[in-house]
Each structure stands twice: as structure tokens, then as C-alpha cells.
Design a protein around this motif. Structure first.
Motif, PDB file in Angstrom:
ATOM      1  N   UNK A 141       0.862  -1.184   0.000  1.00 23.57           N
ATOM      2  CA  UNK A 141       0.000   0.000   0.000  1.00 23.57           C
ATOM      3  C   UNK A 141       0.895   1.229   0.000  1.00 23.57           C
ATOM      4  N   UNK A 142       0.828   2.019  -1.077  1.00 25.72           N
ATOM      5  CA  UNK A 142       1.706   3.174  -1.209  1.00 25.72           C
ATOM      6  C   UNK A 142       1.263   4.322  -0.307  1.00 25.72           C
ATOM      7  N   UNK A 143       2.277   5.072   0.147  1.00 26.06           N
ATOM      8  CA  UNK A 143       1.976   6.310   0.873  1.00 26.06           C
ATOM      9  C   UNK A 143       1.414   7.343  -0.091  1.00 26.06           C
ATOM     10  N   UNK A 144       0.496   8.199   0.373  1.00 25.36           N
ATOM     11  CA  UNK A 144       0.012   9.273  -0.504  1.00 25.36           C
ATOM     12  C   UNK A 144       1.133  10.264  -0.808  1.00 25.36           C
ATOM     13  N   UNK A 145       1.055  10.891  -1.973  1.00 24.17           N
ATOM     14  CA  UNK A 145       2.065  11.843  -2.424  1.00 24.17           C
ATOM     15  C   UNK A 145       1.542  13.268  -2.308  1.00 24.17           C
ATOM     16  N   UNK A 146       2.413  14.163  -1.843  1.00 21.56           N
ATOM     17  CA  UNK A 146       2.024  15.567  -1.699  1.00 21.56           C
ATOM     18  C   UNK A 146       1.929  16.216  -3.085  1.00 21.56           C
ATOM     19  N   UNK A 147       0.762  16.760  -3.370  1.00 18.18           N
ATOM     20  CA  UNK A 147       0.559  17.458  -4.633  1.00 18.18           C
ATOM     21  C   UNK A 147       0.787  18.953  -4.469  1.00 18.18           C
ATOM     22  N   UNK A 148       0.189  19.536  -3.428  1.00 20.81           N
ATOM     23  CA  UNK A 148       0.322  20.976  -3.203  1.00 20.81           C
ATOM     24  C   UNK A 148       0.165  21.246  -1.715  1.00 20.81           C
ATOM     25  N   UNK A 149       0.792  22.300  -1.231  1.00 26.12           N
ATOM     26  CA  UNK A 149       0.701  22.652   0.177  1.00 26.12           C
ATOM     27  C   UNK A 149       0.330  24.121   0.300  1.00 26.12           C
ATOM     28  N   UNK A 150      -0.533  24.412   1.249  1.00 26.73           N
ATOM     29  CA  UNK A 150      -0.960  25.787   1.520  1.00 26.73           C
ATOM     30  C   UNK A 150      -0.832  26.039   3.013  1.00 26.73           C
ATOM     31  N   UNK A 151      -0.187  27.162   3.364  1.00 26.59           N
ATOM     32  CA  UNK A 151       0.034  27.508   4.772  1.00 26.59           C
ATOM     33  C   UNK A 151      -0.707  28.799   5.072  1.00 26.59           C
ATOM     34  N   UNK A 152      -1.506  28.782   6.125  1.00 29.36           N
ATOM     35  CA  UNK A 152      -2.288  29.942   6.533  1.00 29.36           C
ATOM     36  C   UNK A 152      -1.934  30.331   7.964  1.00 29.36           C
ATOM     37  N   UNK A 153      -2.165  31.614   8.273  1.00 30.57           N
ATOM     38  CA  UNK A 153      -2.011  32.074   9.643  1.00 30.57           C
ATOM     39  C   UNK A 153      -0.733  32.826   9.923  1.00 30.57           C
ATOM     40  N   UNK A 169       5.215  19.208  14.797  1.00 31.22           N
ATOM     41  CA  UNK A 169       6.034  19.481  15.986  1.00 31.22           C
ATOM     42  C   UNK A 169       7.094  20.543  15.720  1.00 31.22           C
ATOM     43  N   UNK A 170       7.666  20.533  14.503  1.00 30.90           N
ATOM     44  CA  UNK A 170       8.680  21.530  14.176  1.00 30.90           C
ATOM     45  C   UNK A 170       8.087  22.931  14.197  1.00 30.90           C
ATOM     46  N   UNK A 171       6.919  23.111  13.592  1.00 32.68           N
ATOM     47  CA  UNK A 171       6.303  24.441  13.539  1.00 32.68           C
ATOM     48  C   UNK A 171       5.951  24.921  14.946  1.00 32.68           C
ATOM     49  N   UNK A 172       5.398  24.026  15.762  1.00 33.34           N
ATOM     50  CA  UNK A 172       5.063  24.397  17.146  1.00 33.34           C
ATOM     51  C   UNK A 172       6.318  24.800  17.898  1.00 33.34           C
ATOM     52  N   UNK A 173       7.379  23.988  17.780  1.00 33.61           N
ATOM     53  CA  UNK A 173       8.636  24.287  18.484  1.00 33.61           C
ATOM     54  C   UNK A 173       9.246  25.590  18.001  1.00 33.61           C
ATOM     55  N   UNK A 174       9.160  25.837  16.687  1.00 30.67           N
ATOM     56  CA  UNK A 174       9.739  27.053  16.115  1.00 30.67           C
ATOM     57  C   UNK A 174       9.122  28.295  16.750  1.00 30.67           C
ATOM     58  N   UNK A 208      -2.739  22.943  12.822  1.00 27.14           N
ATOM     59  CA  UNK A 208      -3.730  21.994  12.334  1.00 27.14           C
ATOM     60  C   UNK A 208      -3.342  21.574  10.911  1.00 27.14           C
ATOM     61  N   UNK A 209      -3.318  20.253  10.692  1.00 27.26           N
ATOM     62  CA  UNK A 209      -2.994  19.710   9.376  1.00 27.26           C
ATOM     63  C   UNK A 209      -4.233  19.020   8.808  1.00 27.26           C
ATOM     64  N   UNK A 210      -4.493  19.299   7.550  1.00 24.79           N
ATOM     65  CA  UNK A 210      -5.650  18.700   6.887  1.00 24.79           C
ATOM     66  C   UNK A 210      -5.241  18.239   5.492  1.00 24.79           C
ATOM     67  N   UNK A 211      -5.419  16.950   5.217  1.00 24.77           N
ATOM     68  CA  UNK A 211      -5.076  16.407   3.899  1.00 24.77           C
ATOM     69  C   UNK A 211      -6.359  16.046   3.153  1.00 24.77           C
ATOM     70  N   UNK A 237      -3.178  21.236   3.791  1.00 22.87           N
ATOM     71  CA  UNK A 237      -3.470  22.558   4.320  1.00 22.87           C
ATOM     72  C   UNK A 237      -2.928  22.630   5.750  1.00 22.87           C
ATOM     73  N   UNK A 238      -2.061  23.619   5.994  1.00 29.01           N
ATOM     74  CA  UNK A 238      -1.491  23.828   7.337  1.00 29.01           C
ATOM     75  C   UNK A 238      -2.010  25.159   7.862  1.00 29.01           C
ATOM     76  N   UNK A 239      -2.728  25.088   8.950  1.00 30.43           N
ATOM     77  CA  UNK A 239      -3.267  26.297   9.582  1.00 30.43           C
ATOM     78  C   UNK A 239      -2.514  26.532  10.883  1.00 30.43           C
ATOM     79  N   UNK A 240      -1.822  27.679  10.976  1.00 34.08           N
ATOM     80  CA  UNK A 240      -0.988  27.993  12.149  1.00 34.08           C
ATOM     81  C   UNK A 240      -1.651  29.095  12.959  1.00 34.08           C
TER      82      UNK A 240
END
Length: 859
Positions: free
Chosen positions: A118-130, A161-166, A178-181, A194-197
Motif C-alpha cells: 500500500x503506497x503512501x500518498x504523495x504531496x501534490x500541493x501545500x498551503x500555509x495559513x495564519x 512538531x517543528x512548527x510548534x517548536x519554532x 492543524x494539518x488537513x489532507x 493545508x497547514x493552519x498555524x
């Protein structure tokens, strides 16, 4: 009714018979299959007959089979460790979320295998908000959020965890991510992320409360907390924020401060962080100070290489002094200074790699602590194998000739540290990441191997710029190659894009405007002959400057001033007083040609001058590893430049030149001296001597805050007063020191906060002094760009003679700036300087603010 029953019985009997027959047939046929299954369960060697892959979407079957290492016809023991190893190989690819291994068919000793994936899903596009748009790309780069990335659970968790620590490190303690795929419309197992910070507000510290501190005041304890500060609108350079790691480090600093004052038993009984309603923090600490102690008897045990008196001199702590645990620890082993003067380094610099020194409290009577310094010397060690890694462009011999660690020599930590410094000073490697890796450390044989890990940086620079200065547009093209290879100049294969790797320097520069042109070439070989650190250097240059026409506002090409020069130099690294000294010598020749070029500086506008000079300089440079941002050390240069005493050789009386007919003109029948002809005769061959001194000291205050102090002095003198001071080689003080369009042989000295050349007379100064205090702190020391901020205080002035010389009457300035060093472009910067005095001694008002742009030059 009976007939019906009998019919049913007949039918039922037939069914039972058929079922029994089927069971018997299955039993006899399965005897062979059962034996095969039993063999498979107990484990047996098979020949791989076929391999099938199930569940793939983005990969081919053959790709997975290749990664697994399986081949048709190979022997495989099942079940066994091989299947586990195959699955591990595939897991390490981090491409799949589930892997199952099946045996689908067994015939004799042949087996067919199916791998269900079972293959892992591949990232097509990323959007960061906040967050702000200019911050988004850095997060993408730091977390490797790129299209095509496999979205594993661990990757998503690590990203969150990296974003929170940063942001928590920046004081946003309530950061939520919050991460939403969601599947992409193009399908094919691709997902959008979608990454909502939500950073929330920065949590500041409102108050510190200390209890139990009677001996040391609370405000002194607050000062020791370098990273955890109260909110204060006046302190813009250190924001109030709470970072747990820094806070715990500050707690240790408080205890260390108590130990420095003699309170050995001081401890923090409790510390409480309270969140206030207004989203601020209150920190409460309960302290126990204990009694103040003093050092008692200090005895050395186990030392044979050094006497007690020798070790006591290095320790530098005497009986009766106030106990200082931090000082004692540093005198035993100062971890903040690799080359510190401590007992551990005393041993390790003399072969005792395996030595161990510990300070042990043996008794505490009243307020006195007695110590034993227990020394385990161990066996003497020698360097065995010395190697380098990471150099792809730089040739090995360029590196190895700089190494102070030699195979077979007695181990010395100082030589390891010095080697790191020498490699960093080359400028070909990232000075912050030169790592000596100790390998094969063998206490029994007394040997150690060391590999120096290197990260290469570009040793070449390009200068391509245009700007306005000197009354017109100035264009510059410069090429500087710091790791050049002259021997490969005609080797086409060595051009990548230039022949490099031999540590030579080659520089070409062309600068032009409507008022002047200048071309220059220089080359240096740091190890002439390859056996000794003797540097050969040579340079050629030619400049032409045109007069400014006040009527047209353009250059008058019929009036020009040319300087052509050539020089050869040799510099040798000395061994005494130590090997940080360099003695350099050079011979130079300059030809000055004036054609209808009349200015206030020259009394003759037609004619020529010649300048042949010998220069000798003694310099010492022991600055720390990074030449762009030294954390310590010093550098100084004292030089003397001499011309031959032509007036002594010729025996000409220059005081009576005005009385000679050949230097007289007749005006109204009266012979008068022609000063232009007289000066042309005086300066046909320049006669002078020039003494200069420059020294800079770097002091590491704390962390990477560095204080640079610098002193500069210069004097231009003459052998024969009747000839007078020459019009060339003079000092022009003030500004950024970059007025290179004044090409009359002058020397520009920078002093910020004033206009260029405003602190010298119109004809230039014969002597000058300059003093600088500069605080520096790095923003980034990465190979791509080293950036540091600075603030400065400066003073200096140019003088026409020794009678007016007064270093306490200098012009003062202060300000701040920033420097950026990029390997491809060199040093760039900007300074804002405020002149506290006025260049004109008759005016009392300050000069005010001046802006200075810095290119390829350090103050």
C-alpha cells in the motif's frame, strides 16, 4: 404418506453418500498438500519460481522487485530471516504505508511469492495559513514540504512538531497547528495539504519574585538570567519571552553565580511559573543560599609529569581565597576555550590524550573546603593516521601543508586546535563546520587517528556594479579567484568553471567612468616551491584620470594624469618569536605622467615623476578560525616604505634651484623662478619614507558578542627638507574610504560619521591617527551568507606636521551598521555614523549623520 417418507429417505441417503465420497476424496488428495503445508510451516529451502506485486499505483513491479533484492531462481528459506530483511529494505524507502508477504503457490521445492503493498500518498500541493507570506517559504524549506513528498504519519507529525517548536522558541507558547489532507482532483494517490498555524500572542514575563536570597540582591539575580527577561519597552534588542530550555539554562547560571561568590551549597528549592489572566507569566523562586566558603588546602595526587608547583601555577587558586566553583572548574578544564590555560590542556598539549583530572572535596571544616586534585596521566599518545574529507575542489596538498598534526608526532590538543584555525583561515571551507573526528583511539597502543571534516565554500568572487560618484556614472567589473590553479590554465578539463584547487589567488579588475579608468591584475602563490610557506605576489595596474571642465561639466580628455605601477613581493612565515609572525618585503615602481593637468595639489601640470620603493612589513595574526567573524585573537602590522636617497646620491643643492637659469623665466625683463619647473625637478624621482601601524584586538565578551578594538597610525616623511614633502602617497581621512576615483597616489583612510576625506587638508595629511571600538554580534554565520550587526565609536584626524599632532584632539563619531559576507560577492555593508565634532575646528556644531555603503572593505 408412507411413499413420500420412503422417497425422502432415499433422497437423504443419496446426499449422505455423495458427501461422504467428497470428504474421502478430499482427504486422500490433501495428504500431499498437507505434507507441503507442514514443510512450509516448519521451514524449508525453496527455489523462487515467480514474484508478483499487488497494490502499486505510482511504481512499476520491476522497481519494487529491484529494491527488494529478490531474483527468480534464487534459493530462499521460508519462513526465515530473509523475508524480514526484505520487508525492512522496503520500509527504509519510506514510500509505503503497509507491506505484506504471501506464498501463493508451492510445488515441490518451487514457490511463488506475492508482495502486497500500500503506497503512501504523495504531496501534490501545500498551503500555509495564519502567518505572513514572507515566512511561508522558510517553513516549506525547513520541513522539506515539496511536491512529490511522501506523506507518512511520522513526516506529518514531525512537521507539526517543528512548527510548534519554532514559534514556541520565539515566545508563542500557545501555538497550535492543524494539518488537513484532502485528495487531489487529479487522483493517482495524490493529496493536498493545508497547514493552519495559530500562534496566539507572545507570552511575556511580567515579574520575577525571589525568596530566601539575603546575601545577593534580587536585581543581580535577574541580570544573570540572560535569556529570560522581563518585558520592557525600552529593551528592543532582547524581547521578553519564555523558552523552557533557555529558562533551565538561566537557573543554572543563578547557581553558578552563587558558586562564584563562595556559596557552594546554594540551591533552588522550588521554581513556579504562573500564567496570569492577561497572558503574561510570573516566575517565583525559593532559594537557599547556605554559608560562604573559602578554599582550604589543595593537594595534587597522581602527578608525575609535572610538579605540584607547576600545576599550582596553572591552577592559580590559593588557600584562603573565597570559594569559586565556576573558576575551579575552568582551571581544571575550560570547556568554553579549546586553547584555554587549564590543567587538562597542559597535559593534552604534551601527549597525555588519555589523562583525566578531577577536583574532589575531601573535607569541609566550618567555612573552609579542602580539595584533592586527582590526576590520572595515562599513557603518552601519538598521532597515527591523519586524513581530511569533504574537499572536492581543493587539492589534498593545499590542505596537508597547513596541517599541524603529523603522523608519528606526540599528540597535542593545541596542534589540533591550530590545524582547525589554519584550515579556516584559508577561506576555502566553512570555518564554522570544520570538525576534527577522533577515530581508532587506542589507549593500549597510545595512538589516535584524526579525520578533519570539511565543507567547501566558493573561493571566487565577482564584482559587477554601477553607481554614481566623482561627478559621474562608475561601472566596475572585478573577478577574484581565491583558490586558483595556474598550472591548469591551459588544461580544458580543469575548467569547472575555472581551474581551481591549488590555493593561489588571481584578481582582475576594470573600473571606468567619464572621468577616469583603472585596470589592475594581481597574482599570488602562497607556497612558492611547495615546501615552505613563502608567498610570491605580483601586481600590475594602470589608471588614467581626466580633468573636470567647469564650463561643460564633462571630462576634458586633453588634460589627464596617468599612473602605471608594478610590484613584486615575498612574504615568509616566521618561526620566532612564534609562527603567527610574517615578514614581507616588496619592491614597487610607479610612473606618474601629467599632461596639462594643473590642480591645487601639483605645482607642475606637465611632466613626469618616478617612484621606486622598497617596503618591509612585520605582521602577526592569531585571530580565531573564522576570518570573516573572529571570536578572539589579534592582528597587527607595522610597515616601512623607503625610496633611495636620490638627493644624497646626486649631491644636488635643492635649496638653490630657484637661482639657476634653467629654472627661471623672464617677466618684464626680470628673471623669476619657475616654480613648476623647480617642483618637476624636485619630484622627478620621489624621495620619502612612510611608516604605518595597524593593530586590532578581538575580545569575546559572552556568547558570540565580540569587542573589536583597533588603532591605526601613519606618517609620511622626507630625507631632505630642501626637496619638501612629496605630493603623492598622502593620507586622506574620513568617510567610507572608498573614493577611489581620486587616483593621484593618495591613501584613503575610512572614519565613519564624516564626509569622505573631510578630516584632512586639501593637499592631504602627512600623518594621522585613528582609534576604533566596535561591538559585533552575528545574525548568521552560514556558508551561503555571514551576517553580523555592529555598533561603533571612532576617533581620528589627519595632520600636516608633528607640531599639530594631538591624538586627544581627534574628531569623534559613533553609530551602527550591518555586514553581509557572501562568498561570490565578498563583503557588503551599510553604516550610519554620527559625527560628534565638526571637520572645521572653528565650528562647534556637530557634523551629524552620514550614511556609508561598504563594498569589499572592512573597517
Amino acid at each position: 404418506m408412507e411413499k413420500q417418507v420412503n422417497k425422502l429417505n432415499n433422497i437423504t441417503g443419496k446426499k449422505v453418500s455423495i458427501k461422504l465420497i467428497i470428504i474421502l476424496l478430499f482427504y486422500f488428495c490433501s495428504l500431499n498438500i498437507y505434507s507441503q503445508v507442514e514443510d512450509f510451516i516448519s521451514g524449508k529451502e525453496y527455489i523462487l519460481d515467480s514474484i508478483s506485486i499487488k497494490g502499486l499505483k505510482n511504481f512499476s513491479d520491476q522497481t519494487v522487485i529491484s529494491y527488494s533484492g529478490l531474483k527468480l531462481g534464487q534459493k530462499i528459506f521460508l519462513p526465515g530471516e530473509e523475508t524480514g530483511l526484505i520487508i525492512k529494505k522496503l520500509w527504509k524507502l519510506e514510500l509505503f504505508s503497509d507491506i505484506n508477504f504471501y506464498a501463493t503457490r508451492v510445488e515441490g521445492n518451487k514457490i511463488s511469492i506475492e508482495i502486497e503493498i500500500k503506497e503512501l500518498p504523495t504531496l501534490s500541493n501545500v498551503k500555509i495559513q495564519g502567518i505572513k507570506k514572507n515566512k511561508i517559504q522558510s517553513i516549506k524549506d525547513d520541513t522539506n514540504l515539496k511536491p512529490g513528498k511522501k506523506l507518512s504519519e511520522s513526516f506529518l507529525t514531525n512537521t507539526k512538531n517543528y512548527i510548534i517548536s519554532k514559534y514556541q522558541k520565539e515566545g508563542y507558547l500557545n501555538t497550535k497547528v492543524y494539518l488537513d489532507t484532502k485528495p487531489d482532483s487529479i487522483g493517482n494517490n495524490r493529496f493536498n495539504l493545508l497547514i493552519n498555524i495559530d500562534r496566539g500572542n507572545r507570552v511575556k514575563i511580567n515579574s520575577f519574585e525571589f525568596e530566601g536570597n539575603e546575601k545577593i540582591k534580587s536585581y543581580r539575580l535577574r541580570k544573570k538570567m540572560k535569556n529570560t527577561k522581563l518585558k520592557n519597552v525600552l529593551r528592543f534588542w532582547k524581547k521578553s519571552k519564555f523558552i523552557e530550555e533557555d529558562y533551565l539554562d538561566d537557573l543554572e547560571k543563578i547557581i553558578d553565580y552563587y558558586k562564584e561568590k563562595g556559596y557552594r551549597d546554594a540551591r533552588i528549592l522550588s521554581d513556579t511559573v504562573i500564567v496570569n489572566r492577561n497572558n503574561t507569566l510570573k516566575i517565583k523562586m525559593d532559594l537557599e543560599e547556605g554559608n560562604q566558603y573559602r578554599f582550604g588546602d589543595i593537594k595534587f595526587l597522581g602527578n608525575s609529569a609535572y610538579t605540584d608547583n607547576q600545576l599550582q601555577r596553572v591552577l592559580g587558586i590559593n588557600k584562603g581565597e573565597v570559594y569559586n566553583g565556576v573558576l575551579l572548574r575552568k582551571r581544571i578544564a575550560d570547556e568554553t576555550k579549546p586553547d584555554g590555560e587549564d590543567i587538562t590542556n597542559l597535559y593534552q598539549n604534551n601527549g597525555y590524550l588519555f589523562s583525566n583530572i578531577n577536583a574532589v572535596e575531601v573535607s569541609a571544616e566550618n567555612d573552609t573546603i579542602n580539595f584533592e586534585i586527582r590526576v590520572t596521566e595515562g599513557k603518552l599518545a601519538n598521532f597515527n593516521k591523519i586524513s581530511v574529507a569533504g574537499n572536492e575542489r581543493t587539492n589534498d596538498h593545499v590542505i596537508y601543508r597547513e596541517l599541524r598534526t603529523k603522523p608519528g608526532e606526540l599528540y597535542s590538543k593545541d596542534k589540533v586546535v591550530r590545524t582547525v584555525r589554519e584550515l579556516g583561515q584559508l577561506g576555502f571551507f566553512d570555518a564554522e563546520n570544520i570538525k576534527p573526528d577522533f577515530k581508532n583511539v587506542n589507549p593500549n597502543e597510545g595512538t589516535v587517528d584524526i579525520e578533519f571534516g570539511l565543507e567547501e565554500t566558493s573561493g571566487s568572487q565577482i564584482e559587477l556594479q554601477g553607481g554614481y560618484g566623482g561627478g559621474g556614472f562608475i561601472g566596475t567589473l572585478g573577478l577574484s579567484f581565491g583558490n586558483f590553479s595556474m598550472r591548469n590554465l591551459f588544461n580544458k578539463e580543469a575548467y569547472t568553471p575555472i581551474p581551481a584547487g591549488d590555493g593561489q589567488s588571481l584578481s582582475l579588475r576594470l573600473q571606468a567612468s567619464q572621468f577616469y579608468t583603472t585596470t589592475s591584475f594581481s597574482f599570488s602563490e602562497p607556497w612558492l616551491g611547495g615546501r615552505q610557506p613563502v608567498q610570491l605576489s605580483t601586481s600590475l595596474s594602470r589608471t588614467t584620470q581626466y580633468r573636470y571642465d567647469y564650463f561643460t561639466g564633462r571630462a576634458d580628455k586633453s588634460q589627464f594624469f596617468e599612473i602605471s605601477s608594478i610590484s613584486f613581493g615575498l612574504a615568509r612565515r616566521l618561526r620566532a618569536p612564534d609562527d603567527y609572525f610574517t615578514l614581507s618585503q616588496s619592491i614597487s615602481y610607479q610612473y606618474y605622467n601629467l599632461n596639462n593637468y594643473y590642480t591645487g595639489l601639483f605645482t607642475f601640470g606637465d611632466g613626469e615623476s618616478n617612484n621606486i620603493a622598497y617596503t618591509i612589513a612585520l605582521s602577526r595574526n592569531n585571530t580565531y578560525t573564522n576570518p570573516v567573524f573572529p571570536l578572539g585573537g589579534s592582528t597587527f602590522t607595522i610597515s616601512a616604505k623607503f625610496t633611495p636617497p636620490f638627493s644624497l646620491i646626486s649631491g644636488k643643492d635643492y635649496s638653490n634651484l630657484g637661482e639657476l637659469k634653467e629654472f627661471q623665466t623672464v617677466i618684464n625683463g626680470v628673471p623669476v623662478p619657475d616654480n613648476a619647473l623647480i617642483d618637476q625637478e624636485k619630484f622627478k624621482w620621489l624621495e620619502f619614507y612612510k611608516i604605518k601601524f595597524s593593530g586590532a584586538w578581538y575580545t569575546n565578551i559572552f556568547d558570540k558578542l565580540v569587542l573589536k578594538t583597533q588603532a591605526d597610525f601613519g606618517f609620511l616623511g622626507t630625507y631632505n627638507k630642501d626637496r619638501g614633502e612629496i605630493p603623492f602617497e598622502r593620507f586622506y581621512l574620513g568617510g567610507d574610504g572608498m573614493m577611489n576615483y581620486s587616483l593621484d597616489g593618495r591613501e584613503n583612510i575610512a572614519l565613519r560619521g564624516y564626509e569622505n576625506q573631510s578630516l584632512s587638508s586639501n593637499n592631504g595629511s602627512l600623518l594621522y591617527n585613528k582609534f576604533t571600538f566596535e561591538l559585533r554580534y552575528p545574525i548568521s554565520l552560514k556558508p551561503a551568507a555571514s551576517i553580523y550587526a555592529l555598533s561603533f565609536l571612532e576617533s581620528g584626524k589627519g595632520y600636516d606636521n608633528f607640531k599639530d599632532f594631538n591624538p586627544f584632539n581627534s574628531k569623534r563619531s559613533g553609530g551602527f551598521g550591518v555586514r553581509i559576507f557572501m562568498p561570490a560577492f565578498g563583503l557588503l555593508g551599510i553604516d550610519f555614523g554620527y559625527g560628534f565634532d565638526n571637520p572645521n575646528d572653528l565650528i562647534t556644531s556637530p557634523n551629524g549623520w552620514e550614511t556609508h555603503f561598504i563594498i569589499g572593505q572592512q573597517f
